[in-house]
Design a protein around this motif. Sequence first.
Motif, PDB file in Angstrom:
ATOM      1  N   MET A   1      36.750  44.247  17.540  1.00 26.25           N
ATOM      2  CA  MET A   1      37.724  44.760  18.316  1.00 26.25           C
ATOM      3  C   MET A   1      39.027  45.179  17.018  1.00 26.25           C
ATOM      4  O   MET A   1      39.159  44.422  16.206  1.00 26.25           O
ATOM      5  N   GLU A   2      39.476  46.395  16.959  1.00 24.67           N
ATOM      6  CA  GLU A   2      40.327  46.989  15.924  1.00 24.67           C
ATOM      7  C   GLU A   2      41.643  46.188  16.083  1.00 24.67           C
ATOM      8  O   GLU A   2      41.908  45.761  17.294  1.00 24.67           O
ATOM      9  N   LYS A   3      42.373  46.145  15.080  1.00 23.21           N
ATOM     10  CA  LYS A   3      43.876  45.749  14.785  1.00 23.21           C
ATOM     11  C   LYS A   3      44.498  46.315  15.863  1.00 23.21           C
ATOM     12  O   LYS A   3      45.645  45.736  16.423  1.00 23.21           O
ATOM     13  N   VAL A   4      44.450  47.571  15.950  1.00 21.37           N
ATOM     14  CA  VAL A   4      45.488  48.468  16.949  1.00 21.37           C
ATOM     15  C   VAL A   4      45.317  47.820  18.330  1.00 21.37           C
ATOM     16  O   VAL A   4      46.362  47.565  19.257  1.00 21.37           O
ATOM     17  N   VAL A   5      44.145  47.615  18.728  1.00 24.53           N
ATOM     18  CA  VAL A   5      44.021  47.167  19.991  1.00 24.53           C
ATOM     19  C   VAL A   5      44.401  45.907  20.463  1.00 24.53           C
ATOM     20  O   VAL A   5      45.087  45.604  21.272  1.00 24.53           O
ATOM     21  N   GLU A   6      44.300  44.829  19.438  1.00 26.73           N
ATOM     22  CA  GLU A   6      44.829  43.393  19.348  1.00 26.73           C
ATOM     23  C   GLU A   6      46.505  43.773  19.556  1.00 26.73           C
ATOM     24  O   GLU A   6      47.043  43.058  20.348  1.00 26.73           O
ATOM     25  N   TRP A   7      46.908  44.443  18.882  1.00 30.35           N
ATOM     26  CA  TRP A   7      48.502  44.648  18.701  1.00 30.35           C
ATOM     27  C   TRP A   7      48.843  45.337  20.088  1.00 30.35           C
ATOM     28  O   TRP A   7      49.903  44.602  20.707  1.00 30.35           O
ATOM     29  N   VAL A   8      48.353  46.195  20.490  1.00 30.65           N
ATOM     30  CA  VAL A   8      48.522  46.621  21.968  1.00 30.65           C
ATOM     31  C   VAL A   8      48.518  45.521  23.067  1.00 30.65           C
ATOM     32  O   VAL A   8      49.303  45.284  23.920  1.00 30.65           O
ATOM     33  N   LEU A   9      47.383  44.819  23.115  1.00 34.02           N
ATOM     34  CA  LEU A   9      47.082  43.749  23.944  1.00 34.02           C
ATOM     35  C   LEU A   9      48.264  42.560  23.719  1.00 34.02           C
ATOM     36  O   LEU A   9      48.774  42.182  24.743  1.00 34.02           O
ATOM     37  N   ASP A  10      48.615  42.449  22.590  1.00 41.58           N
ATOM     38  CA  ASP A  10      49.708  41.346  22.423  1.00 41.58           C
ATOM     39  C   ASP A  10      51.229  41.809  22.616  1.00 41.58           C
ATOM     40  O   ASP A  10      51.868  41.142  22.938  1.00 41.58           O
ATOM     41  N   SER A  11      51.155  43.321  22.468  1.00 40.54           N
ATOM     42  CA  SER A  11      52.818  43.707  22.673  1.00 40.54           C
ATOM     43  C   SER A  11      53.207  44.094  24.068  1.00 40.54           C
ATOM     44  O   SER A  11      54.213  44.215  24.609  1.00 40.54           O
ATOM     45  N   MET A  12      52.169  44.566  24.723  1.00 40.23           N
ATOM     46  CA  MET A  12      52.117  45.197  26.087  1.00 40.23           C
ATOM     47  C   MET A  12      52.061  44.123  27.172  1.00 40.23           C
ATOM     48  O   MET A  12      51.317  43.092  27.072  1.00 40.23           O
ATOM     49  N   PRO A  13      52.911  44.250  28.254  1.00 40.31           N
ATOM     50  CA  PRO A  13      52.801  43.026  29.246  1.00 40.31           C
ATOM     51  C   PRO A  13      51.404  43.350  30.085  1.00 40.31           C
ATOM     52  O   PRO A  13      51.221  44.325  30.764  1.00 40.31           O
ATOM     53  N   ALA A  14      50.719  42.225  30.131  1.00 39.72           N
ATOM     54  CA  ALA A  14      49.415  42.174  31.164  1.00 39.72           C
ATOM     55  C   ALA A  14      49.526  42.455  32.542  1.00 39.72           C
ATOM     56  O   ALA A  14      48.481  42.879  33.094  1.00 39.72           O
ATOM     57  N   ASP A  15      50.734  41.977  32.908  1.00 38.66           N
ATOM     58  CA  ASP A  15      51.045  42.069  34.330  1.00 38.66           C
ATOM     59  C   ASP A  15      51.599  43.391  34.827  1.00 38.66           C
ATOM     60  O   ASP A  15      51.776  43.475  36.213  1.00 38.66           O
ATOM     61  N   LYS A  16      51.885  44.203  34.052  1.00 38.36           N
ATOM     62  CA  LYS A  16      52.191  45.559  34.576  1.00 38.36           C
ATOM     63  C   LYS A  16      51.038  46.765  34.629  1.00 38.36           C
ATOM     64  O   LYS A  16      50.129  46.484  33.913  1.00 38.36           O
ATOM     65  N   GLU A  17      51.017  47.563  35.432  1.00 33.89           N
ATOM     66  CA  GLU A  17      50.289  48.537  35.445  1.00 33.89           C
ATOM     67  C   GLU A  17      50.562  49.853  34.713  1.00 33.89           C
ATOM     68  O   GLU A  17      51.539  50.541  34.773  1.00 33.89           O
ATOM     69  N   LEU A  18      49.916  49.956  33.555  1.00 32.06           N
ATOM     70  CA  LEU A  18      50.502  50.849  32.364  1.00 32.06           C
ATOM     71  C   LEU A  18      49.471  52.147  32.381  1.00 32.06           C
ATOM     72  O   LEU A  18      48.332  51.957  33.011  1.00 32.06           O
ATOM     73  N   LYS A  19      49.872  53.165  32.065  1.00 34.90           N
ATOM     74  CA  LYS A  19      49.063  54.176  31.889  1.00 34.90           C
ATOM     75  C   LYS A  19      48.886  54.363  30.413  1.00 34.90           C
ATOM     76  O   LYS A  19      49.579  54.360  29.641  1.00 34.90           O
TER      77      LYS A  19
END
Length: 52
Positions: A1-19
């Motif tokens: 998994m790329e660092k940008v993906v890890e950053w997004v997963l760590d930065s964005m709320p997991a409980d919200k429905e994002l686009k």
Amino acid sequence: MEKVVEWVLDSMPADKELKVLDLGTAERGNWYYLALERPSWQVTLVTFRRPP
């Protein structure tokens, strides 16, 4: 998994429905891992290929 993906997963709320829009990455690129990790997110992939 790329660092940008890890950053997004760590930065964005997991409980919200994002686009999420992923432009021009390869198959099984960032969109794939985001969709697997956050099934409530709407992940859209747009990829470009040159004709042969």
